[in-house]
Write a protein that holds these residues in place. Structure first.
Motif, PDB file in Angstrom:
ATOM      1  N   GLY A  47       0.803  -1.217   0.000  1.00 57.36           N
ATOM      2  CA  GLY A  47       0.000   0.000   0.000  1.00 57.36           C
ATOM      3  C   GLY A  47       0.833   1.262   0.000  1.00 57.36           C
ATOM      4  N   PHE A  48       2.150   1.135  -0.192  1.00 55.52           N
ATOM      5  CA  PHE A  48       3.039   2.302  -0.176  1.00 55.52           C
ATOM      6  C   PHE A  48       3.091   2.965  -1.549  1.00 55.52           C
ATOM      7  CE2 PHE A  48       5.910   0.352   3.370  1.00 55.52           C
ATOM      8  CZ  PHE A  48       4.888   0.548   4.284  1.00 55.52           C
ATOM      9  N   PHE A  49       3.234   4.287  -1.536  1.00 51.35           N
ATOM     10  CA  PHE A  49       3.542   5.029  -2.753  1.00 51.35           C
ATOM     11  C   PHE A  49       4.590   6.071  -2.424  1.00 51.35           C
ATOM     12  CE2 PHE A  49      -0.067   7.109  -0.754  1.00 51.35           C
ATOM     13  CZ  PHE A  49       0.156   8.468  -0.893  1.00 51.35           C
ATOM     14  N   ARG A  50       5.393   6.416  -3.434  1.00 49.49           N
ATOM     15  CA  ARG A  50       6.539   7.284  -3.220  1.00 49.49           C
ATOM     16  C   ARG A  50       6.335   8.624  -3.908  1.00 49.49           C
ATOM     17  NH1 ARG A  50      11.248   4.955  -2.033  1.00 49.49           N
ATOM     18  NH2 ARG A  50      11.516   6.962  -1.020  1.00 49.49           N
ATOM     19  N   ILE A  51       6.733   9.695  -3.242  1.00 52.96           N
ATOM     20  CA  ILE A  51       6.738  11.044  -3.816  1.00 52.96           C
ATOM     21  C   ILE A  51       8.152  11.597  -3.679  1.00 52.96           C
ATOM     22  CG2 ILE A  51       5.860  13.406  -3.632  1.00 52.96           C
ATOM     23  CD1 ILE A  51       3.244  12.282  -2.610  1.00 52.96           C
ATOM     24  N   PHE A  52       8.702  12.052  -4.808  1.00 52.27           N
ATOM     25  CA  PHE A  52      10.060  12.585  -4.817  1.00 52.27           C
ATOM     26  C   PHE A  52      10.036  14.055  -5.209  1.00 52.27           C
ATOM     27  CE2 PHE A  52      10.387   8.082  -5.869  1.00 52.27           C
ATOM     28  CZ  PHE A  52      11.331   7.635  -4.976  1.00 52.27           C
ATOM     29  N   GLU A  53      10.740  14.855  -4.440  1.00 52.26           N
ATOM     30  CA  GLU A  53      10.976  16.260  -4.790  1.00 52.26           C
ATOM     31  C   GLU A  53      12.205  16.294  -5.677  1.00 52.26           C
ATOM     32  OE1 GLU A  53       9.589  20.254  -4.214  1.00 52.26           O
ATOM     33  OE2 GLU A  53       8.877  18.479  -3.142  1.00 52.26           O
ATOM     34  N   ARG A  54      12.094  16.852  -6.850  1.00 53.15           N
ATOM     35  CA  ARG A  54      13.229  16.846  -7.777  1.00 53.15           C
ATOM     36  C   ARG A  54      14.410  17.622  -7.205  1.00 53.15           C
ATOM     37  NH1 ARG A  54      11.959  18.336 -13.699  1.00 53.15           N
ATOM     38  NH2 ARG A  54      14.091  17.533 -13.883  1.00 53.15           N
ATOM     39  N   GLY A  55      15.584  17.066  -7.423  1.00 54.60           N
ATOM     40  CA  GLY A  55      16.795  17.682  -6.891  1.00 54.60           C
ATOM     41  C   GLY A  55      17.200  17.132  -5.551  1.00 54.60           C
ATOM     42  N   CYS A  56      16.333  16.276  -4.963  1.00 59.62           N
ATOM     43  CA  CYS A  56      16.654  15.656  -3.675  1.00 59.62           C
ATOM     44  C   CYS A  56      17.016  14.196  -3.918  1.00 59.62           C
ATOM     45  CB  CYS A  56      15.476  15.733  -2.706  1.00 59.62           C
ATOM     46  SG  CYS A  56      15.010  17.420  -2.287  1.00 59.62           S
ATOM     47  N   GLY A  57      18.209  13.822  -3.620  1.00 57.20           N
ATOM     48  CA  GLY A  57      18.651  12.448  -3.833  1.00 57.20           C
ATOM     49  C   GLY A  57      18.098  11.510  -2.784  1.00 57.20           C
ATOM     50  N   ALA A  58      18.504  10.246  -2.879  1.00 55.43           N
ATOM     51  CA  ALA A  58      18.003   9.216  -1.961  1.00 55.43           C
ATOM     52  C   ALA A  58      18.373   9.556  -0.522  1.00 55.43           C
ATOM     53  CB  ALA A  58      18.583   7.861  -2.347  1.00 55.43           C
ATOM     54  N   GLY A  59      17.410   9.439   0.384  1.00 59.67           N
ATOM     55  CA  GLY A  59      17.640   9.659   1.800  1.00 59.67           C
ATOM     56  C   GLY A  59      17.577  11.102   2.223  1.00 59.67           C
ATOM     57  N   ARG A  60      17.451  12.022   1.270  1.00 60.40           N
ATOM     58  CA  ARG A  60      17.383  13.443   1.635  1.00 60.40           C
ATOM     59  C   ARG A  60      15.952  13.892   1.832  1.00 60.40           C
ATOM     60  NH1 ARG A  60      21.287  15.952  -3.048  1.00 60.40           N
ATOM     61  NH2 ARG A  60      22.962  14.408  -2.924  1.00 60.40           N
ATOM     62  N   ARG A  61      15.835  15.075   2.372  1.00 63.24           N
ATOM     63  CA  ARG A  61      14.520  15.662   2.564  1.00 63.24           C
ATOM     64  C   ARG A  61      13.839  15.842   1.211  1.00 63.24           C
ATOM     65  NH1 ARG A  61      13.517  21.603   5.227  1.00 63.24           N
ATOM     66  NH2 ARG A  61      11.345  21.341   5.773  1.00 63.24           N
ATOM     67  N   GLY A  62      12.577  15.553   1.143  1.00 64.20           N
ATOM     68  CA  GLY A  62      11.868  15.659  -0.117  1.00 64.20           C
ATOM     69  C   GLY A  62      11.534  14.315  -0.716  1.00 64.20           C
ATOM     70  N   GLU A  63      11.979  13.241  -0.068  1.00 60.64           N
ATOM     71  CA  GLU A  63      11.668  11.884  -0.513  1.00 60.64           C
ATOM     72  C   GLU A  63      10.711  11.264   0.501  1.00 60.64           C
ATOM     73  OE1 GLU A  63      13.902   7.569  -0.883  1.00 60.64           O
ATOM     74  OE2 GLU A  63      15.085   9.413  -0.888  1.00 60.64           O
ATOM     75  N   LEU A  64       9.496  10.922   0.065  1.00 56.99           N
ATOM     76  CA  LEU A  64       8.466  10.456   0.989  1.00 56.99           C
ATOM     77  C   LEU A  64       7.967   9.069   0.618  1.00 56.99           C
ATOM     78  CD1 LEU A  64       6.085  13.517   1.565  1.00 56.99           C
ATOM     79  CD2 LEU A  64       7.418  12.339   3.303  1.00 56.99           C
ATOM     80  N   THR A  65       7.715   8.253   1.635  1.00 53.63           N
ATOM     81  CA  THR A  65       6.995   7.003   1.473  1.00 53.63           C
ATOM     82  C   THR A  65       5.718   7.112   2.292  1.00 53.63           C
ATOM     83  OG1 THR A  65       9.039   5.734   1.235  1.00 53.63           O
ATOM     84  CG2 THR A  65       7.037   4.504   1.759  1.00 53.63           C
ATOM     85  N   LEU A  66       4.577   7.087   1.623  1.00 55.13           N
ATOM     86  CA  LEU A  66       3.288   7.208   2.288  1.00 55.13           C
ATOM     87  C   LEU A  66       2.479   5.942   2.038  1.00 55.13           C
ATOM     88  CD1 LEU A  66       2.498  10.900   1.286  1.00 55.13           C
ATOM     89  CD2 LEU A  66       3.493  10.093   3.429  1.00 55.13           C
ATOM     90  N   GLU A  67       1.414   5.766   2.830  1.00 53.71           N
ATOM     91  CA  GLU A  67       0.622   4.545   2.727  1.00 53.71           C
ATOM     92  C   GLU A  67      -0.849   4.865   2.492  1.00 53.71           C
ATOM     93  OE1 GLU A  67      -0.130   0.349   5.180  1.00 53.71           O
ATOM     94  OE2 GLU A  67       0.888   2.027   6.145  1.00 53.71           O
ATOM     95  N   ALA A  68      -1.436   4.191   1.506  1.00 50.56           N
ATOM     96  CA  ALA A  68      -2.877   4.278   1.255  1.00 50.56           C
ATOM     97  C   ALA A  68      -3.532   3.083   1.945  1.00 50.56           C
ATOM     98  CB  ALA A  68      -3.164   4.257  -0.240  1.00 50.56           C
ATOM     99  N   CYS A  69      -4.152   3.330   3.093  1.00 55.97           N
ATOM    100  CA  CYS A  69      -4.706   2.233   3.886  1.00 55.97           C
ATOM    101  C   CYS A  69      -5.932   2.695   4.660  1.00 55.97           C
ATOM    102  CB  CYS A  69      -3.658   1.676   4.846  1.00 55.97           C
ATOM    103  SG  CYS A  69      -3.095   2.883   6.067  1.00 55.97           S
ATOM    104  N   ARG A  70      -6.584   1.759   5.301  1.00 52.42           N
ATOM    105  CA  ARG A  70      -7.799   2.070   6.059  1.00 52.42           C
ATOM    106  C   ARG A  70      -7.511   2.980   7.250  1.00 52.42           C
ATOM    107  NH1 ARG A  70     -10.660  -3.894   6.386  1.00 52.42           N
ATOM    108  NH2 ARG A  70     -10.517  -4.391   4.171  1.00 52.42           N
ATOM    109  N   ASP A  71      -6.323   2.834   7.841  1.00 52.79           N
ATOM    110  CA  ASP A  71      -5.989   3.673   9.001  1.00 52.79           C
ATOM    111  C   ASP A  71      -6.036   5.150   8.637  1.00 52.79           C
ATOM    112  OD1 ASP A  71      -5.648   1.401  10.452  1.00 52.79           O
ATOM    113  OD2 ASP A  71      -3.457   1.383  10.335  1.00 52.79           O
ATOM    114  N   ALA A  72      -5.590   5.485   7.415  1.00 55.90           N
ATOM    115  CA  ALA A  72      -5.627   6.881   6.971  1.00 55.90           C
ATOM    116  C   ALA A  72      -7.065   7.365   6.882  1.00 55.90           C
ATOM    117  CB  ALA A  72      -4.933   7.025   5.625  1.00 55.90           C
TER     118      ALA A  72
END
Length: 449
Positions: free
Chosen positions: A362-387
């Protein structure tokens, strides 16, 4: 647009579809697409249905704006068929939906299953004509001998009805399964692609299409690659790109020749010979390719990551974003359960500064351009019932631990649910509103209001 510098706080807005565990195959969402102004959001499912949601006018007027959508229209786009010549069943599943730009009060969209493309007109009717001379109000013909006077028909207000009607049906042009359709910027033509061919259609002509790419070899035993996705350039009507299972993308110019077997540019990243494995060819296959709204960049999605290419430099991508690199050690088991063949889509934000794609659990990723792996701007969010149970609360960022040792807020890679796949996502063309398809549910998220 909100959220510069990776500072967008995403919140749950809505979920469409039942949250029950018992889900039928026909209810699984197979594509998601916003129209050009973001007022309408269409989904297609494996049952051949198209559901259109309309932005709630009240949600736009409140301050700050809310991204809330209500059901606008539902119709059966495709039915299951059977090809008697080849003894093959043709699924009703909707593979792609593409909106045409609005030219009048009606909306138009293209939908396709494996073989047939249809042009649909979606229009509103809130008036009715009364006072006919030759028929009753119920529609039955009147006895001509009883008509003693003439009446002038009048137009009266009526309950709003949204009607979807097929205007064109484009069939019998593809031997293999259609994987892509794309509207040209001229809004008069579109392309459709299957595994080995790409055809060019005119929206007004249903019985004729032009074959512009054909990679079928004379001997099928010599087949080494297939077409996986194709898309027109957003502003240059003569340019289009298509990707292949070999991890290459070809840019073609229709001005050069009627048959575009010779590409204008070839985008390919050299393979590291030290990193080659049994799975290299499978995971390098491109499942989706999307040109940026500006037309300068192009994004491709392979099994493990996203790549951003500059159309002026085909030697290597200008940006690379790992999506779920922690799965590299699990490729053997993913091959055994066929997950390695999953085709993830990707999409751009309206300002081309952010990228979104799906993963597992249920995870999806959002990347801010110019931010490499592990930096601010890289998000892992979840589409689930809890949300859904915490409306208007900020989504918690999720983290996956690749090793046995994990922190308190991390989930082990061994605990991921590979049946919960986020394959289809869409981004509002002008606002920070995203739509995420999770099995039979459509989750809508927006920046914090």
């Amino acid at each position: 647009m909100a959220g510069n510098g990776g500072e967008t706080t995403w919140c749950f807005s809505q979920v469409k579809g039942t949250l029950e565990d018992d889900v039928t195959e026909a209810d699984l969402i197979s594509c998601v697409e916003f129209n050009h102004d973001g007022e309408l959001l269409a989904t297609g499912d494996k049952g051949g249905r198209v559901v259109i949601f309309q932005r709630d006018p009240a949600s736009k007027q409140c301050v700050p704006k809310k991204g809330e959508y209500n059901v606008y229209s539902t119709f059966q786009s495709h039915e299951p068929e059977f090809d008697y010549l080849k003894s093959l069943e043709i699924e009703e599943k909707i593979n792609k939906i593409r909106w045409l730009k609005r030219k009048n009060q009606a909306h138009f969209l293209l939908s396709t299953n494996d073989k047939t493309i249809k042009l649909w007109k979606v229009s509103e009717r809130d008036k009715r004509v009364t006072g006919y001379n030759t028929r009753e109000e119920g529609g039955r013909p009147r006895d001509p001998t009883r008509i003693t006077s003439l009446r002038v028909p009048t137009v009266r207000p009526a309950e709003l009805m949204v009607e979807a009607s097929p205007r064109r049906i484009f069939a019998n042009a593809h031997t293999y399964h259609i994987n892509s359709i794309s509207l040209n910027s001229d809004q008069e033509t579109y392309l459709s692609a299957d595994d080995l061919r790409i055809n060019l259609w005119h929206l007004e002509i249903t019985d004729q299409s032009f074959n512009i790419v054909d990679i079928k070899p004379a001997n099928m035993e010599e087949l080494t690659e297939v077409i996986t996705a194709a898309e027109f350039h957003p502003t240059e009507c003569n340019l289009f790109v298509y990707s292949s299972s070999k991890g290459t993308i070809r840019l073609c110019d229709m001005r050069a020749a009627a048959l575009c077997d010779r590409h204008a540019k070839l985008f390919e990243e050299p393979e590291d010979p030290h990193a080659r494995s049994f799975f290299s060819e499978i995971i390098s296959s491109i499942s989706d390719v999307k040109l940026s709204n500006s037309g300068r960049y192009m994004m491709s999605r392979d099994y493990l990551g996203l790549k951003v290419w500059d159309l002026r430099m085909e030697t290597k991508p200008v940006e690379t974003y790992p999506v779920h690199e922690y799965l590299r050690s699990k490729l053997c088991s993913l091959y055994e359960n066929d997950c390695i063949f999953d085709k993830f889509e990707c999409c751009w934000s309206g300002d081309d500064q952010r990228l979104m794609t799906g993963s597992y659990n249920g995870f999806f990723r959002i990347f801010e351009r110019g931010c490499g792996a592990g930096r601010r701007g890289e998000l892992t969010l979840e589409a689930c019932r809890d949300a859904a149970q915490r409306p208007r609360q900020p989504l918690r960022a999720r983290r996956v631990a690749a090793s046995a040792k994990r922190k308190k807020d991390e989930i082990s890679v061994d605990c991921l649910d590979f049946t919960k796949k986020i394959l289809h996502t869409a981004w509002h063309p002008h606002e920070s509103i995203i739509a995420v398809a999770a099995t039979n549910n459509l989750f809508i998220f927006q920046d914090k209001f």
